[in-house]
Design a protein around this motif. Structure first.
Motif, short mmCIF file in Angstrom:
data_model
loop_
_atom_site.label_atom_id
_atom_site.label_comp_id
_atom_site.label_asym_id
_atom_site.label_seq_id
_atom_site.Cartn_x
_atom_site.Cartn_y
_atom_site.Cartn_z
N ALA A 91 0.90 -1.17 0.13
CA ALA A 91 0.29 -0.17 -0.43
C ALA A 91 1.07 1.39 -0.22
CB ALA A 91 -1.21 0.12 1.16
N LEU A 92 1.84 1.22 0.77
CA LEU A 92 2.58 2.69 1.05
C LEU A 92 3.02 2.19 -0.29
CD1 LEU A 92 4.21 1.96 4.83
CD2 LEU A 92 2.49 3.72 3.71
N PHE A 93 3.82 1.25 -0.88
CA PHE A 93 4.80 1.43 -2.25
C PHE A 93 4.06 2.26 -3.54
CE2 PHE A 93 8.23 -0.70 0.53
CZ PHE A 93 9.58 0.18 -0.15
N GLY A 94 2.91 1.69 -3.18
CA GLY A 94 1.87 1.77 -4.34
C GLY A 94 1.15 3.54 -4.62
N VAL A 95 1.11 4.49 -3.47
CA VAL A 95 0.68 5.63 -2.95
C VAL A 95 2.17 6.67 -3.24
CG1 VAL A 95 -0.21 7.25 -1.61
CG2 VAL A 95 -1.03 4.44 -1.75
N LEU A 96 2.63 5.67 -2.68
CA LEU A 96 3.88 7.11 -2.71
C LEU A 96 5.00 6.93 -3.50
CD1 LEU A 96 5.03 6.19 1.03
CD2 LEU A 96 3.82 8.86 0.55
N VAL A 245 -6.29 1.46 -4.59
CA VAL A 245 -6.47 -0.34 -4.31
C VAL A 245 -5.20 -1.04 -5.35
CG1 VAL A 245 -7.40 -2.49 -3.84
CG2 VAL A 245 -8.02 -0.24 -2.62
N GLU A 246 -6.22 0.21 -6.66
CA GLU A 246 -5.11 -0.40 -7.32
C GLU A 246 -3.62 -0.50 -7.69
OE1 GLU A 246 -5.84 -3.30 -11.00
OE2 GLU A 246 -7.00 -2.98 -9.59
N ALA A 247 -3.23 1.10 -7.21
CA ALA A 247 -2.11 0.47 -7.19
C ALA A 247 -1.07 -0.33 -5.94
CB ALA A 247 -1.89 2.22 -6.66
N ALA A 248 -1.42 -0.14 -5.22
CA ALA A 248 -0.72 -1.12 -4.35
C ALA A 248 -1.05 -2.47 -4.77
CB ALA A 248 -2.36 -1.17 -3.35
N ALA A 249 -1.93 -3.01 -5.70
CA ALA A 249 -2.41 -4.02 -6.45
C ALA A 249 -0.41 -4.24 -7.60
CB ALA A 249 -3.75 -4.24 -7.25
N CYS A 250 -0.58 -3.25 -8.29
CA CYS A 250 0.32 -2.82 -9.19
C CYS A 250 1.71 -3.59 -8.77
CB CYS A 250 0.47 -2.27 -9.63
SG CYS A 250 -0.81 -1.84 -10.95
N ARG A 251 1.72 -3.44 -7.09
CA ARG A 251 2.61 -3.58 -6.69
C ARG A 251 3.26 -4.78 -6.00
NH1 ARG A 251 4.04 0.36 -8.58
NH2 ARG A 251 5.86 -0.32 -9.66
N LEU A 252 2.35 -5.43 -5.47
CA LEU A 252 2.28 -7.02 -4.99
C LEU A 252 2.58 -7.63 -6.17
CD1 LEU A 252 1.48 -9.27 -3.55
CD2 LEU A 252 -0.62 -8.97 -4.22
N THR A 253 1.31 -7.55 -7.92
CA THR A 253 1.85 -7.74 -8.68
C THR A 253 3.02 -7.23 -9.93
OG1 THR A 253 -0.35 -7.24 -9.34
CG2 THR A 253 -0.16 -9.39 -8.62
N ALA A 254 2.50 -6.91 -10.79
CA ALA A 254 3.31 -5.62 -11.73
C ALA A 254 2.54 -5.09 -12.21
CB ALA A 254 3.28 -6.35 -12.43
N PRO A 255 3.04 -3.64 -12.88
CA PRO A 255 2.19 -2.37 -13.33
C PRO A 255 1.45 -2.90 -14.57
CG PRO A 255 3.86 -1.75 -12.78
CD PRO A 255 4.51 -3.12 -12.85
N GLY A 256 -0.24 -2.77 -14.63
CA GLY A 256 -0.66 -3.80 -16.13
C GLY A 256 -1.63 -4.63 -15.72
N VAL A 257 -0.52 -5.66 -14.43
CA VAL A 257 -1.57 -6.68 -13.94
C VAL A 257 -2.40 -6.47 -12.35
CG1 VAL A 257 -0.96 -8.77 -12.95
CG2 VAL A 257 0.59 -7.93 -14.89
N GLY A 258 -1.84 -5.95 -12.03
CA GLY A 258 -2.06 -5.02 -10.85
C GLY A 258 -3.05 -6.12 -9.71
#
Length: 409
Positions: A91-96, A245-258
Motif C-alpha cells: 500500500a505504501l509503495f503503491g501510493v508514495l 487499491v489498484e495502485a497497491a495491487a500493482c506493487r503486489l504483482t506488476a503494473p498492468g497486472v494489478g
C-alpha cells in the motif's frame, strides 16, 4: 485465593461484558451475511483457477464482498501477501513517490515497519532509499494522539498520513474508530488530497465499522489475524479508494497486472468461510482479553487496556516487569496450546524485529495471532502481549497456568 478460584470470580464479574460482546458479534455478522446475500455467494465461488489466475470468479467476488463489508470502494484479498507487513508495504509503495512525505501520527510504527520505512537496515529498497521522507508525531506523555500538533502538521508534500490502529509493542491505548475518524477529519481540513492510510491489523470486527467506513482512503491487514476467522492459512488484504487499491495491487504483482492476476490455490472456500467466522472469533478473543486484564490487575500488574474498558483491537498487554516473568508466562501459554505444547519458548531473533522476542504460539496456522498466542520483546518495561483466541474457555485454561507461573506482582 488460588488461580482457579480467581478465574471463576472473574468470569462471574464479566458476564455482562460478555453479553455485550455477543451483541456486537451479531451486528458484525449481519454485515457479513448481508454482503454474502447481496453478491449471491454459492458453491461455484469456491472453485479456483491455476496459472495466472485470470477470471477467478471466487477471487473477484470475494474482493467485492470484502469491500462492501468494510465500507470501501474496492478491495484486494490475496493469499500472495505473506503478512500484514507485506500488505502495508504494498500500500505504501503503491501510493508514495520520490519527494513525497509519509507522516505517522500515532507515534513510532510497529517494529516490522521500521525497515520498510528505512529507520533500520540499508540496501533493501526501503521508502527512504527511494527518496520518500518520513516524519512522525510522537504521542503525548499519556500515550494519546497529540491533537494540537496534528491540527497543523500537514505539509505541502505530505502525500500520506499513516495511522496505526493497534498499540503494537507500545504501552498506549489502541485507537478507536471515533479517534481514527477525528484524525482523518483534521488531516483533510488541511489538505483534502493527503491520503489517510490505516494499518488495521488486529482491529477488524472489533467495532461495528471499519476505518474505510469513516473516511480512510486506504487500509491494510493480515488474514491470519482477525478477518481470516482462524482458518485462512495465509494472506492479507488492502481496501479503500479504487484507484489507490489498484495502485497497491500493482506493487503486489506488476503494473498492468494489478488486481487481475493471482491464483487462489483452491483456497476460496476457506477465504469465504473464514470471513464468515471472523466476527465470532474476534468476539471470543475480546472475551479472553477482558478475562486476562481482570485477573492480572487483581494480581497487581499494570494492564492495558483496563478490565471492562471498551476494546479497539484484540491485544491485551500486561506489564510483567522482568524478562524471567515474560518467559515463564509464555511457557505456560505454550504448554496449554493445542499444537506444540511440548515446546519450550526461548528468546530469539525474528526477521523484522529489533529486539529479541519470546513467543508462545501453539497455533494450527503458523504465526496466527487470531488463535490464542502471547509474545513480547525482551526490553524495558518487559510487557507481554496476548492476542487472539478461538474460544475464551481455552484462554481461561491457559491463564490458570500462567497465573501459577508468574504469581502476584
Amino acid at each position: 485465593m488460588d488461580s482457579s478460584t480467581k478465574l471463576q470470580a472473574a468470569e462471574k464479574a464479566l458476564l455482562p461484558i460478555f453479553s455485550g460482546i455477543d451483541a456486537q458479534v451479531k451486528k458484525n455478522l449481519t454485515r457479513v451475511l448481508n454482503a454474502y446475500r447481496n453478491h449471491r455467494i454459492g458453491v461455484h465461488h469456491f472453485a479456483g483457477v491455476t496459472g495466472y489466475g485470470h477470471d477467478d470468479l471466487g477471487r473477484q467476488v470475494l474482493d467485492r464482498v470484502f469491500a462492501e463489508i468494510v465500507g470501501a470502494e474496492a478491495a484486494v484479498v490475496r493469499v500472495q501477501f505473506v503478512s500484514g507487513t507485506h500488505a502495508i508495504a504494498a500500500a505504501l509503495f503503491g501510493v508514495l513517490r520520490p519527494g513525497d512525505e509519509m507522516l505517522a501520527v500515532a507515534g513510532a510504527p510497529y517494529d516490522t515497519l521500521e525497515e520498510v520505512i528505512g529507520l533500520r537496515g540499508t540496501g533493501q529498497g526501503s521508502l527512504k532509499e527511494f527518496g520518500i521522507d518520513y516524519r512522525q508525531l510522537n504521542l503525548t506523555l499519556e500515550g494519546m494522539i497529540d491533537w494540537s500538533n496534528l491540527a497543523h502538521a500537514i505539509k505541502s508534500n505530505t502525500r500520506l498520513v499513516s495511522i496505526q490502529r493497534s498499540c503494537g509493542y507500545s504501552w498506549r491505548p489502541s485507537l478507536t474508530i471515533a479517534e481514527i475518524e477525528k484524525i482523518i477529519h483534521l488531516v483533510k481540513q488541511q489538505n483534502p488530497d493527503t491520503v489517510c492510510f490505516v494499518d488495521n491489523c488486529y482491529g477488524e470486527f472489533v467495532e461495528d465499522r471499519e476505518p474505510t467506513a469513516v473516511g480512510a482512503d486506504l487500509m491494510a491487514g493480515s488474514l491470519i489475524k482477525n478477518p481470516g476467522g482462524t482458518i485462512v492459512p495465509t494472506g492479507g488484504y488492502i481496501a479503500g479508494r479504487a484507484d489507490l487499491v489498484e495502485a497497491a495491487a500493482c506493487r503486489l504483482t506488476a503494473p498492468g497486472v494489478g488486481s487481475f492476476g493471482g491464483a487462489t490455490f483452491d483456497l476460496n472456500r476457506l477465504l469465504f468461510q473464514g470471513l464468515f467466522l471472523a466476527p465470532q472469533m474476534v468476539g471470543e478473543a475480546i472475551k479472553g482479553n477482558h478475562l486476562t486484564a481482570y485477573v492480572f490487575e487483581q494480581l497487581g500488574y499494570p494492564v492495558n487496556p483496563l478490565p471492562m474498558s471498551p476494546r479497539s483491537d484484540v491485544i491485551q498487554a500486561i506489564k510483567l516487569g522482568s524478562p524471567e516473568k515474560i518467559i515463564a508466562f509464555c511457557r505456560a501459554i505454550q504448554n496449554h496450546s493445542p499444537i506444540g505444547s511440548y515446546l519450550d519458548p526461548v528468546p530469539g531473533e525474528m526477521h523484522g524485529y529489533e529486539s529479541q522476542l519470546v513467543m508462545a504460539g501453539g497455533t494450527f496456522i503458523d504465526g496466527s495471532t487470531s488463535e490464542f498466542s502471547a509474545d513480547g520483546p525482551l526490553r524495558e518495561p518487559y510487557v507481554v502481549f496476548c492476542q487472539g483466541g478461538t474460544h475464551w474457555t481455552h484462554v481461561a485454561i491457559a491463564l490458570e497456568a500462567a497465573i501459577a507461573a508468574v504469581g502476584a506482582a
